[in-house]
Motif scaffolding. Sequence first.
Motif, short mmCIF file in Angstrom:
data_model
loop_
_atom_site.label_atom_id
_atom_site.label_comp_id
_atom_site.label_asym_id
_atom_site.label_seq_id
_atom_site.Cartn_x
_atom_site.Cartn_y
_atom_site.Cartn_z
N THR A 163 0.85 -1.19 0.00
CA THR A 163 0.00 0.00 0.00
C THR A 163 0.89 1.24 0.00
N PRO A 164 1.37 1.67 -1.18
CA PRO A 164 2.26 2.82 -1.22
C PRO A 164 1.55 4.12 -0.86
N THR A 175 6.04 2.81 -7.33
CA THR A 175 6.01 1.46 -6.78
C THR A 175 5.68 0.49 -7.91
N VAL A 183 -3.17 2.87 -3.57
CA VAL A 183 -2.09 3.83 -3.73
C VAL A 183 -2.63 5.20 -3.34
N SER A 191 2.30 9.97 -6.69
CA SER A 191 2.59 8.56 -6.53
C SER A 191 2.23 7.81 -7.80
N LEU A 216 1.84 3.94 -9.43
CA LEU A 216 1.73 2.51 -9.19
C LEU A 216 1.87 1.80 -10.53
N ALA A 265 -7.46 4.25 -5.32
CA ALA A 265 -6.52 5.36 -5.52
C ALA A 265 -7.05 6.60 -4.80
N VAL A 285 -2.12 10.79 -8.51
CA VAL A 285 -1.86 9.35 -8.55
C VAL A 285 -1.93 8.89 -10.00
#
Length: 216
Positions: free
Chosen positions: A106-107, A116, A128, A135, A137, A152, A159
């Motif tokens: 779970t970033p 990630t 994420v 971020s 993913l 998200a 994201v």
Amino acid sequence: MKPVRFWVGLVLVALGVLGILDATGALETGGLLSGWWPASLVGLGIVAMLSQRRMSIGPAAVTVIGLILLAGTLDLAEGGLWWPALLAVAGFAVLAGLRREHSTRTPLVMFGGATTREQSRHLRHTDVSAIFGGSTLDLRQARIDEGATVDAFALFGGVKVLVPRGWRISLGGLPFMGGLEDKTDSTGDLPADAPVLAVNGTAIFGGVEVTNTPEK
């Protein structure tokens, strides 16, 4: 994400009404707003987790941040509230770790940027989050048996979910002063048994984007 939309709308209505009362002199609300405004963050995090029906690191972080800010605005830090707040942070971390038995990493990115890469052979669920940051993913090396979900969460941030070509994307959620965008290549016809990735996005003053290629 209707509960999150309802909460955001309720907070805006409350702020508007209190502002009108203060401007007209009907009620002094300046002290109330300055002391209790972090409660809106606490409520946002809790409502987001309830709407997702799972412990997500992004909404959990928003809840903890709201509690810490609330302790500061109400001058409760000297009353010993910092230690319980730290215990709450540790508890959220433990719960997030327990979830890894059923889902992937779970970033969470705060005040920065990170990527990630997920390489699960049987992806079912991951999430994420970005809070005041960005971020990414990367799921291009992951595999889906039938279907999988991504939660998200973007709060004053962005994201990006990178997916391989050939996946069917179902994007939905709550964009508030932000956006949800599917930029995947949909020019070709996908087979009926194509893997399905459902992306549940919450973008509050931010954005969630699903695409096949990273920015160059």
